[in-house]
Scaffold this motif. Sequence first.
Motif, PDB file in Angstrom:
ATOM      1  N   LEU B  72      71.624  66.060  68.907  1.00  0.00           N
ATOM      2  CA  LEU B  72      72.717  65.721  69.311  1.00  0.00           C
ATOM      3  C   LEU B  72      74.311  66.602  68.901  1.00  0.00           C
ATOM      4  CD1 LEU B  72      72.620  62.897  71.924  1.00  0.00           C
ATOM      5  CD2 LEU B  72      72.689  65.526  72.379  1.00  0.00           C
ATOM      6  N   ARG B  73      74.046  66.836  67.411  1.00  0.00           N
ATOM      7  CA  ARG B  73      75.183  66.946  66.504  1.00  0.00           C
ATOM      8  C   ARG B  73      75.436  68.317  67.092  1.00  0.00           C
ATOM      9  NH1 ARG B  73      75.398  62.541  63.401  1.00  0.00           N
ATOM     10  NH2 ARG B  73      73.585  61.650  63.414  1.00  0.00           N
ATOM     11  N   THR B  78      74.324  69.316  73.156  1.00  0.00           N
ATOM     12  CA  THR B  78      74.924  68.504  73.263  1.00  0.00           C
ATOM     13  C   THR B  78      75.314  68.993  74.929  1.00  0.00           C
ATOM     14  OG1 THR B  78      76.051  68.442  71.639  1.00  0.00           O
ATOM     15  CG2 THR B  78      77.842  67.440  72.759  1.00  0.00           C
ATOM     16  N   GLU B  79      75.411  70.643  74.451  1.00  0.00           N
ATOM     17  CA  GLU B  79      75.888  71.061  76.276  1.00  0.00           C
ATOM     18  C   GLU B  79      74.810  70.616  77.410  1.00  0.00           C
ATOM     19  OE1 GLU B  79      78.986  72.054  76.510  1.00  0.00           O
ATOM     20  OE2 GLU B  79      79.013  72.512  78.596  1.00  0.00           O
ATOM     21  N   ILE B  82      74.576  66.772  78.289  1.00  0.00           N
ATOM     22  CA  ILE B  82      75.386  66.888  79.657  1.00  0.00           C
ATOM     23  C   ILE B  82      75.377  67.514  80.762  1.00  0.00           C
ATOM     24  CG2 ILE B  82      78.331  66.933  79.693  1.00  0.00           C
ATOM     25  CD1 ILE B  82      79.022  66.303  76.503  1.00  0.00           C
ATOM     26  N   ASN B  99      69.052  60.348  71.157  1.00  0.00           N
ATOM     27  CA  ASN B  99      69.808  61.229  69.863  1.00  0.00           C
ATOM     28  C   ASN B  99      67.974  61.318  69.078  1.00  0.00           C
ATOM     29  OD1 ASN B  99      69.613  63.419  68.137  1.00  0.00           O
ATOM     30  ND2 ASN B  99      71.445  62.407  67.099  1.00  0.00           N
TER      31      ASN B  99
END
Lengths: 338, 338
Positions: B72-73, B78-79, B82, B99
């Motif tokens: 998730l980093r 991440t995008e 989300i 994660n």
Amino acid sequence: MGKRPTILDVAHHAGVSKSTVSLVLQRSPLVKAQTAELVRKSMADLGYVYNRAAAQLRSGGVGLIGMVINDLRNPFFTEFAISVQMALSARGYATIVSNSDEDADLQAQVTGSMIEHGVSGLIMSPAYGDATGALFDRIARAGLPCLQMLRQVDPRTDLFPFASFDYSAGGRAATRALLASGARNIAFVGGVEGREITQERLSGYLSETRSAGRDPFVLYGRASRAFGRDAAKVLAREHPEIDAAICFNDLVALGVHSGCAEIGRRVGADFQLIGFDDIEESAQVYPQLSSVSCDIESFGSYTAYLMAEWLEKGNKPAPEYRAPVRLVTRSSSREPDR
Amino acid sequence: MGKRPTILDVAHHAGVSKSTVSLVLQRSPLVKAQTAELVRKSMADLGYVYNRAAAQLRSGGVGLIGMVINDLRNPFFTEFAISVQMALSARGYATIVSNSDEDADLQAQVTGSMIEHGVSGLIMSPAYGDATGALFDRIARAGLPCLQMLRQVDPRTDLFPFASFDYSAGGRAATRALLASGARNIAFVGGVEGREITQERLSGYLSETRSAGRDPFVLYGRASRAFGRDAAKVLAREHPEIDAAICFNDLVALGVHSGCAEIGRRVGADFQLIGFDDIEESAQVYPQLSSVSCDIESFGSYTAYLMAEWLEKGNKPAPEYRAPVRLVTRSSSREPDR
DNA sequence: GGTAGAAATTGGAATGTTCCAAATGCAGAT
DNA sequence: ATCTGCATTTGGAACATTCCAATTTCTACC
């Protein structure tokens, strides 16, 4: 696809009572090791999966923590969320995370859903907005422990303890460092006017600039790369006397960084730059970006620690805590002494 | 802090039966509008909060989706996470995301916890590793719908449908573009040897390079900025004839980007560069980075759509789907025609 | 072989909701 | 008045677990 086996099926298969199985599930020292082993074997055989819903119904909270973050696309907050989640997971808590996207209504909605899911505590990096008051009232009514991290939007810090970094000290340190390495005119770039955080980061800058007898210059704006890029051009065009900048955060600073590259201004030599947050990328760009480092990872573990203490021992954290920050000097601000 | 009011308290307060209150909760058209209003008023008065655990216990799944992401980093993931979360939330599902940090054991642990929490579906961008086989067996045994997104680690795509981008086509397009704008020797930089994704991104590059009669040159490595930076230096020092690179992803490309800045190689002019993923930052650095754009946001909504269809109508997605990609040409690869 | 005390196990009751079949109310037709 | 059909409402059972008090089993000692 037959239905899932229950604790009763396991009990039957292992030749014990459901209560014993339940005890095994909770790792109770009351059951004989030998029996426990037997039961565990049966679980594996039947493919038993624990039903948390039932457990929760009967005995209330079960170590589920909700986390609501204003902007998960921002790596700083992502990092925070991840480190909290991992630290909580290590302590045996499950976590649910949601992005509120800086939208107070969405925030109220996802938080509500978390409360329904029976979270036993909330960790928020809240969005600003009208709906927040009502939301915090609701949390208070539900009697849930709730931490305001990184941003304080509800003033009742006795109910909702607040913790963040000592941004003001960071602003001071950055300003002093720039002055010491020869900057004449320092600008402060980025951040929304009037907001708590902007105010804090700004205040250190203002006090140091003034006490050095210089005029402060502030350029407010969104905390984004795009704004930083524009700002770099605006500064070069309209305020050529400015030879250094402290940025609201690293995103802005990186924007300024690439803006400078674009117009041929050499960061570090022609123009000194310091950001805030010290995200990973700052050490990876060239020239490397100086930044006020907020050790977000240990801040995350600390957050997890606070929540665990509150839940397990009833130790409510102090109403306000400021984690120390540290200026990391890299090539964007270190200038040869003259 | 007295205990929470239940559906029964509400019923009593409103002068109806618990069943009626339950129906109101589910927005059933069976109850008279007037009664429903009355009940809702009572809920507000008493500060009633819905107890999902009880509901779940009685009637099974309640629209909770679990999402497990390998890293998730990485802003790309991440995008993705989300946008899936938001799209699902718009459809009335709650989401829990975790994660796995590329750690197969951790992945097994968090996934297990999600199953216990009673998720009705799983969306995974899985980590590679030994523990994965057993994990997927467990998911299969629980009979949970599960999507493998962006990475395929379990070969049973009939059970765990796989969807990703058409990386191979992306690799071809990037290579052709570089050749067309005059590159002589193109390197492929980054990606772990032998992994599916690396293989796909690489394959397009290899086929095009070879059919143009050039020798491919591959530099494997971690998908990180740091590796990209090093790679830029290595390439300049040991393979000066190489005048362009396609990178495994934008992170690597950005690393190469700043590595080039560091050693004074001008990206775009001296050295052409194309990345993969088109993360937001790529348009913000200077010179702007060309990239094979994967519209991750609509891919996220599509993921949500697939899951919703599967759960609601029982339409299992096709075993494999490839979303189209698009080469976005920016200054890091557009070269003046000669 | 009996017994006290500890250790291990056990059978209900309780948790807050949904589902189901059944009951009630109401209007118009017989 | 009674009936029929529809809209609305309702009481009890069921869900899988934990908690509690009670019971059984074990151990050591007389």
